[in-house]
Design an enzyme around this catalytic site. Structure first.
Site, PDB file in Angstrom:
ATOM      1  N   CYS A  82       0.765  -1.308   0.034  1.00 31.70           N
ATOM      2  CA  CYS A  82      -0.303   0.061   0.130  1.00 31.70           C
ATOM      3  C   CYS A  82       0.770   1.083   0.013  1.00 31.70           C
ATOM      4  CB  CYS A  82      -0.832  -0.230   1.199  1.00 31.70           C
ATOM      5  SG  CYS A  82      -1.898   1.145   0.907  1.00 31.70           S
ATOM      6  N   GLN A 273     -18.095  -9.908  12.404  1.00 39.30           N
ATOM      7  CA  GLN A 273     -16.942  -9.944  12.012  1.00 39.30           C
ATOM      8  C   GLN A 273     -16.182  -9.448  10.937  1.00 39.30           C
ATOM      9  OE1 GLN A 273     -14.085 -11.319  14.179  1.00 39.30           O
ATOM     10  NE2 GLN A 273     -15.355 -12.523  15.744  1.00 39.30           N
ATOM     11  N   PHE A 302     -22.547 -14.605  25.196  1.00 39.29           N
ATOM     12  CA  PHE A 302     -21.291 -13.504  24.326  1.00 39.29           C
ATOM     13  C   PHE A 302     -22.134 -13.237  22.666  1.00 39.29           C
ATOM     14  CE2 PHE A 302     -18.902 -12.950  28.054  1.00 39.29           C
ATOM     15  CZ  PHE A 302     -18.785 -12.482  28.864  1.00 39.29           C
ATOM     16  N   ASN A 307     -23.670 -15.805  15.423  1.00 39.16           N
ATOM     17  CA  ASN A 307     -22.747 -15.931  14.167  1.00 39.16           C
ATOM     18  C   ASN A 307     -22.351 -17.994  14.740  1.00 39.16           C
ATOM     19  OD1 ASN A 307     -20.642 -15.540  12.633  1.00 39.16           O
ATOM     20  ND2 ASN A 307     -19.021 -15.580  13.714  1.00 39.16           N
ATOM     21  N   ASP A 350     -26.299  -9.644  31.846  1.00 34.38           N
ATOM     22  CA  ASP A 350     -25.431  -8.510  32.228  1.00 34.38           C
ATOM     23  C   ASP A 350     -23.736  -9.726  32.612  1.00 34.38           C
ATOM     24  OD1 ASP A 350     -23.415  -7.364  32.480  1.00 34.38           O
ATOM     25  OD2 ASP A 350     -23.642  -5.662  33.799  1.00 34.38           O
ATOM     26  N   ASP A 372     -17.298 -16.055  23.225  1.00 37.99           N
ATOM     27  CA  ASP A 372     -16.567 -14.685  22.538  1.00 37.99           C
ATOM     28  C   ASP A 372     -17.232 -13.553  22.892  1.00 37.99           C
ATOM     29  OD1 ASP A 372     -15.125 -13.786  20.322  1.00 37.99           O
ATOM     30  OD2 ASP A 372     -16.786 -14.293  19.533  1.00 37.99           O
ATOM     31  N   CYS A 398     -10.294 -11.328  21.592  1.00 38.18           N
ATOM     32  CA  CYS A 398     -10.013 -10.155  20.868  1.00 38.18           C
ATOM     33  C   CYS A 398      -8.808  -9.818  21.423  1.00 38.18           C
ATOM     34  CB  CYS A 398     -10.769  -9.771  20.461  1.00 38.18           C
ATOM     35  SG  CYS A 398     -11.843  -8.774  21.626  1.00 38.18           S
TER      36      CYS A 398
END
Length: 441
Positions: A82, A273, A302, A307, A350, A372, A398
């Site tokens: 790039c 995602q 979560f 997904n 929660d 997740d 993550c």
């Protein structure tokens, strides 16, 4: 006469150029050198290189710098694909080859688990990798205006809040490649003072654009954006201070993508995602590691819009999904209905609450758990998970630091870290995703 000692004022090196030898990587993939008694963290430098750098930030104990010239390049240094790499803040690792990039990311996870959890010799499995270019299907394009009220369209600069004008981005999916040349003149034609905050771009069945409009969308600008949608064939929405406007006949919350044989519907505001190919590989590996069977009762924490939930539900007796955001719970329920999957149920809770308790009566019947969480991890959910005593817990993360922290709690509750793998969801960047399998011993 009393003499008062005055310490000499330390001479600043901020902005100066230095010649340095790069000794090693730090945990985030920057090169580390020494200047006097201080460590120098150099972005764009690789171990073993002799580089000329410019000091960008000076702290009491360390310096940060940007590599300018490399006199002795590393064998795995490559030319960035790039043209904007050294200005744009989107990518971090285009100056190293693919093999070295994966080594850097694996090193980060190793170091975080060692430092934060005292765990060494992780049971590594092969990394999940997909195409390292043209993979990103969703991006937020920034818009800023200069003193003449002329718009700049692009991404944030490295370590700055200013926008780098972009002509093309090789990380985006091919259908999004030509956007910048189209958006710059379009935004310039819109009437008013600094009317666009940012633009969300999503590659679905067609290109979808969501313009964040500052104020109330006027009729003249509505016409210009509608004409743009008609000319390009893009699905165009505008969100202003009052409502969402569909300018091309689309429905705001009816975008979709496919995972296994499920079609998942989402709104542009929902989390998905960004790497579609890697997402499919991740879901497939999760189901494989969990060794699902028709008698399993799976808990998905979560769960978002489903997904993992819906592909898993097709393979097991039942699935229960838990999500903190009620809109996403509703989305998951709607996706189950649209895909004619009737063995799953979804609840709002929660999951970060320190006194979390399961709000459903059959929690003790779960056999496997998948979670997740966001970057904050799952500290509130780990203790209740451990108390369930399920055979397998699959954790996707993550943030390696919060995963390492939570892993300690699972291990202390009698679980063994059986497998771990790097998920290269964000090639060319320093962001790291990880999947880990814990089994009850």
């Amino acid at each position: 006469m009393v003499k008062i000692f005055k310490a000499q004022k330390r001479q600043s090196v901020s902005g100066q150029k230095l010649e340095l030898d790069i000794l090693r990587f730090d945990i985030n993939g920057d090169g580390v050198a020494r200047h006097g008694k201080k460590s120098v963290f150099v972005s764009g430098a690789l171990p073993g290189e002799k580089v000329q750098v410019r000091v960008t930030t000076e702290h009491a104990k360390y310096l940060r710098a940007q590599a300018l010239n490399v006199a002795k390049p590393h064998a795995q240094r490559v030319t960035p694909q790039c043209a904007h790499f050294y200005q744009c803040g989107g990518c971090d690792f285009q100056h190293m080859d693919r093999e070295l990039e994966l080594e850097v990311k694996k090193y980060k996870i190793d170091e975080v688990f060692k430092r934060n959890a005292g765990i060494e010799n992780l049971p590594w499995q092969p990394p999940l990798t997909a195409e390292s270019w043209h993979y990103r299907r969703k991006a937020r394009i920034g818009v800023q205006y200069n003193r003449l009220n002329e718009p700049l369209v692009g991404f944030r600069q490295k370590n700055a809040s200013h926008i780098t004008p972009i002509k093309s981005c090789p990380v985006l999916e091919p259908s999004l490649q030509g956007l910048f040349e189209q958006l710059q003149p379009l935004v310039s034609l819109l009437q008013g003072h600094q009317v666009i905050g940012h633009i969300e771009a999503i590659a679905t069945d067609t290109v979808t654009l969501i313009f964040r409009y500052v104020g109330k969308l006027g009729e003249q600008n509505r016409r210009r954006l509608t004409e743009f949608a008609e000319q390009t064939g893009y699905r165009v929405f505008v969100t202003d201070d009052q409502q969402n406007h569909a300018l091309s006949g689309g429905v705001f919350d009816q975008l979709s993508y496919q995972i296994d044989d499920c079609h998942l519907y989402f709104s542009p505001k929902d989390f998905i995602q960004v790497n579609g190919q890697l997402n499919q590989m991740m879901v497939t590996q999760a189901m494989d590691w969990l060794q699902l069977n028709p008698n399993d009762r799976v808990l998905d924490l979560f769960c978002g819009l489903g997904n993992f939930s819906l592909p898993i539900a097709r393979k097991v007796q039942s699935l229960t999904g838990i999500e903190g955001v009620m809109d996403m719970v509703n989305r998951a329920q709607d996706n189950a209905r649209r895909n004619q999957i009737d063995n799953c149920q979804f609840y709002q809770a929660d999951l970060n609450c320190s006194e979390l308790s399961w709000p459903w009566p059959d929690a003790r019947e779960f056999t496997k758990v998948l979670l997740d969480p966001a970057r904050a991890g799952a500290i509130g959910a780990i203790k209740p998970i451990a108390e369930l005593g399920v055979d397998k817990v699959l954790y996707i993360s993550c943030d390696a630091a919060t995963m390492a922290r939570d892993s300690q709690l699972l291990i202390s509750a009698g679980y063994t870290l059986e497998k771990i793998s790097l998920l290269d969801m964000f090639a060319q960047t320093r962001h790291v995703e990880t999947m880990a399998l814990f089994t009850k011993t």
